[in-house]
Design a protein around this motif. Structure first.
Motif, short mmCIF file in Angstrom:
data_model
loop_
_atom_site.label_atom_id
_atom_site.label_comp_id
_atom_site.label_asym_id
_atom_site.label_seq_id
_atom_site.Cartn_x
_atom_site.Cartn_y
_atom_site.Cartn_z
N GLY A 67 0.75 -1.07 -0.03
CA GLY A 67 0.09 0.14 -0.07
C GLY A 67 0.91 1.20 -0.12
O GLY A 67 1.36 1.53 -1.15
N GLY A 68 1.03 1.66 1.02
CA GLY A 68 2.14 2.73 1.41
C GLY A 68 2.69 2.78 2.67
O GLY A 68 2.06 2.66 3.71
N MET A 69 4.08 2.84 2.78
CA MET A 69 4.86 2.88 4.11
C MET A 69 5.89 3.67 3.97
O MET A 69 6.83 3.69 2.91
CB MET A 69 5.22 1.35 4.40
CG MET A 69 5.71 1.43 5.80
SD MET A 69 4.65 1.89 7.28
CE MET A 69 5.81 2.09 8.38
N GLU A 70 6.12 4.54 5.23
CA GLU A 70 7.42 5.45 5.14
C GLU A 70 8.49 4.86 5.98
O GLU A 70 8.21 4.06 6.69
CB GLU A 70 6.72 6.64 5.97
CG GLU A 70 6.70 6.32 7.58
CD GLU A 70 5.36 5.89 7.89
OE1 GLU A 70 4.86 5.59 8.95
OE2 GLU A 70 4.37 5.49 7.02
N TYR A 71 9.69 5.23 5.48
CA TYR A 71 11.06 5.08 5.98
C TYR A 71 11.88 6.10 5.58
O TYR A 71 11.52 7.09 4.83
CB TYR A 71 11.35 3.79 5.12
CG TYR A 71 10.59 2.27 5.43
CD1 TYR A 71 10.69 1.90 6.58
CD2 TYR A 71 9.77 2.19 4.42
CE1 TYR A 71 9.92 0.77 7.08
CE2 TYR A 71 8.89 1.05 4.91
CZ TYR A 71 8.98 0.34 6.10
OH TYR A 71 8.01 -0.69 6.31
N PRO A 72 12.95 6.25 6.50
CA PRO A 72 13.70 7.56 6.26
C PRO A 72 14.45 7.43 4.87
O PRO A 72 14.68 6.42 4.19
CB PRO A 72 14.92 7.10 7.28
CG PRO A 72 14.37 6.21 8.29
CD PRO A 72 13.41 5.30 7.62
N MET A 73 14.21 8.74 4.36
CA MET A 73 14.74 8.96 2.95
C MET A 73 13.99 8.28 1.84
O MET A 73 14.63 8.26 0.85
CB MET A 73 16.35 8.71 2.86
CG MET A 73 17.05 9.77 4.00
SD MET A 73 18.75 9.11 4.06
CE MET A 73 19.21 9.56 2.42
N SER A 74 13.03 7.76 2.19
CA SER A 74 12.12 6.83 1.15
C SER A 74 10.76 6.60 1.64
O SER A 74 10.50 6.42 2.82
CB SER A 74 13.17 5.56 0.98
OG SER A 74 13.26 4.67 2.22
N THR A 75 10.20 6.04 0.58
CA THR A 75 8.72 5.19 0.85
C THR A 75 8.53 3.91 -0.19
O THR A 75 9.12 4.08 -1.06
CB THR A 75 7.60 6.25 0.53
OG1 THR A 75 6.46 5.54 0.76
CG2 THR A 75 7.61 6.86 -0.84
N LEU A 76 7.69 3.03 0.26
CA LEU A 76 7.56 2.08 -0.31
C LEU A 76 5.63 2.43 -0.76
O LEU A 76 5.14 2.45 0.11
CB LEU A 76 7.36 0.55 0.17
CG LEU A 76 8.84 -0.15 0.19
CD1 LEU A 76 8.90 -1.28 1.35
CD2 LEU A 76 9.35 -0.53 -0.89
#
Length: 615
Positions: free
Chosen positions: A330-339
């Protein structure tokens, strides 16, 4: 598997200690450096790794135990995540019974095979998704220790956030993929099992080498250190990338001052870049096909606009790149990035990108504990992304971008399922109650704060919040104090009611009458939560004025706001009084209508009694 030299370990510690002594005023924080070397076998979906951690204890406490998260152990039949997903009343459709039905080659696991602290073996026990570690010697205050480990893992079939072979065919979405040291703060250890909610980590530097089949393209957190060897769109213009006879390539990433590290890999990834005027490079990784090509090309301009919007309104983005990667569930946040999943309409694609990018501020850099304060990330992100979408995507920006959040909250209240926002994220009775509390009611915290102290003051306070609390894990008291200092008002009452109770707001115009040629208005508080009131009076000649009723316990009030009728009368309302009588120096015949909060920022659960119209 490669071993780290004694020289590299010494350099790691020195760099770590030198970078961790700053910014620790008023509230201490732990800090950490990871050095990892990983080999991925794409045929078996298994990988092995070595990990060296330099861990600094800035607390006043002596630590005799530590805890590591082993997130992939959640993707096994009868795990806590599996049991919870099957027993909760409204299971997440992405999970359901999928974990229970995973075959041995589809499950996830993570095992620490060896772990030493300062060269000495530790005593450890794997308990679900947590590795409990008893130390051979305590970690004293203001000291730094080295943990060295070897681990192995299997990438689960994509179920939730991380995994392999997702619904769109992306091979690897590598989130929560390494043994991660749990965070220790003024409330102690936060070794929460991975049941479904999100994450809390310690800021530090990540030096990561990933070796896998040379056909794969990688993107995610961190700056690629060996772009000239790798290519795949990372190389400089005109640079020639040497061919290799080796079957694998080693990708070397470095990510400074982050609390997590995500990467994704697929042999079919297209890698596009876009350079912003402020020096930030935007990276886009996606499988180019008829479902993605047009919209992912258009996404690039919107990502740049969103990055500029958030930097202007919530604080300057502190890194030199951001990566938007197709993957996950779906959508998920990570440092400096996203999936994010990529087979979307343009509106949906931009919407999920904007939301996940906004997390770079509230989760990535402010980093509140999402187990205890999920609304400070999800809610503030929802608020900010709603405003951003209205600014950059709509041809006619909405004058009330939080409308959907209010509607969602009102539906939850009517359902009878609401629980206090202070509930631990994993312990809500339903996913519905968690979702609305974290996202919608959390957004209303800021929206109503604008109503209470004025939107201009609230917006200035949000920049002050960033300046004061970035990289410091703020809690509910901290955001409230920032708003108090910016406004000069007491606001703890709002936090206590909105966060710790399910009391609702309901104000009414109880009656309107005339006495001696003047209009007498009776207002009534029907709900259990008190709030200041803007009563807007519209006269038959078209004139408007606002009678402002701040709560007495606010110890002051807001000024007139641009774009709203001017405040002409102020009456302090003690919260103990259920009603308040007002008077207008004009007869009832001169009044066209009265309205409590026509701006709709007050989260009044029954607006049918908020307006009086003089027929």
């Amino acid at each position: 598997m490669k071993k780290f030299s004694s020289f590299s370990l010494l350099a790691l510690c020195l760099a770590f200690v030198g970078s961790s002594v700053n910014g620790q005023s008023q509230r201490w924080q732990q800090s950490i450096n990871y050095q990892m070397d990983v080999d991925m076998d794409v045929a078996t979906n298994r990988y092995t790794g070595t990990q060296t951690i330099a861990y600094a204890n800035h607390s006043p406490d002596t630590l005799r135990r530590v805890f590591f998260h082993l997130y992939y152990n959640a993707f096994q039949p009868n795990s806590m995540m599996d049991e919870r997903s099957r027993s909760i009343a409204d299971p997440d459709r992405r999970v359901g019974e999928r974990i229970l039905n995973l075959r041995p080659e589809e499950i996830g696991y993570m095992r620490v095979k060896r772990l030493h602290m300062n060269g000495q073996p530790v005593s450890m026990e794997e308990v679900g998704t947590i590795l409990e570690v008893d130390l051979p010697e305590p970690i004293l205050p203001n000291s730094t220790v080295l943990f060295e480990s070897e681990f192995e893992a299997q990438v689960p079939l994509q179920v939730r956030r991380a995994g392999r072979d997702n619904a769109e065919g992306i091979r690897y979405s590598m989130a929560q993929w390494y043994p991660k040291l749990a965070n220790y703060d003024e409330q102690g250890w936060h070794a929460h099992a991975y049941i479904g909610r999100e994450f809390y980590g310690t800021w530090g530097n990540f030096d990561v080498k990933i070796t896998l089949d040379k056909a794969y393209v990688l993107g995610g957190t961190g700056y690629l250190q060996n772009a000239a060897e790798i290519g795949h769109g990372y190389e400089s213009a005109g640079q020639t990338v040497p061919e290799t006879d080796e079957s694998t390539r080693t990708w070397h990433f470095y990510a400074p001052r982050v609390h997590d590290f995500m990467w994704a890999a697929d042999p079919e990834f297209t890698h596009d870049t876009r350079q912003m005027d402020n020096g930030i490079t935007l990276h886009f990784f996606y499988e180019k096909n008829s479902k993605t090509e047009k919209n992912w090309a258009a996404l690039q301009e919107y990502t740049e606009k969103a990055m500029a919007y958030f930097s202007e309104h919530y604080g300057e983005y502190p890194y030199r790149q951001f990566s938007v990667v197709q993957g996950g569930d779906g959508g998920m946040e990570y440092p400096m990035s996203t999936l994010i999943t990529g087979h979307r309409t343009l509106g949906s694609l931009v919407g999920v990108m904007v939301h996940e990018l906004a997390h770079s501020w509230f989760q990535g850099v402010l980093g509140s504990n999402e187990s205890l304060y999920p609304w400070m990330d999800e809610g503030f992100t929802t608020f900010a992304s709603n405003r951003c979408m209205a600014a950059i995507f709509s041809e006619e920006p909405s004058d009330f971008p939080q409308r959907g959040a209010y509607a969602s909250y009102e539906r939850l209240v009517q359902s009878g399922l609401e629980e206090p926002m202070a509930t631990h994220a994993d312990h809500y009775h339903t996913n519905t109650a968690y979702g609305v509390a974290a996202y919608s009611k959390g957004a209303l915290f800021l929206s109503q704060m604008g109503y209470i102290i004025g939107e201009e003051v609230r917006d200035r306070a949000m920049l002050q919040y960033w300046d004061q609390w970035k990289f410091r894990h703020p809690n509910a008291n901290d955001i409230t104090r920032v708003m108090e200092k910016a406004s000069g008002l007491e606001l703890d009452w709002f936090k206590e009611y909105w966060v710790y109770t399910t009391n609702t707001i309901d104000y009414a115009i109880a009656s309107v009458s005339e006495e001696n040629g003047k209009t007498k208005i009776l207002l009534e508080r029907k709900g259990r939560m008190p709030m200041p009131i803007d009563l807007v009076v519209t006269y038959r000649d078209g004139e408007q004025e606002t009678i402002y009723l701040p709560l007495e316990m606010m110890r002051g009030g807001k000024n007139s706001e641009a774009g709203f009728p001017e405040i002409t009368q102020v009456h302090k309302w003690p919260w103990t009084h259920r009603s308040m009588e007002l008077q207008l120096d004009r007869p009832v015949a001169a009044v066209r209508n009265l309205s409590i909060d026509p701006s709709l920022r007050l989260a009044d659960v029954n607006r049918e009694n908020n307006e009086w119209v003089n027929e």
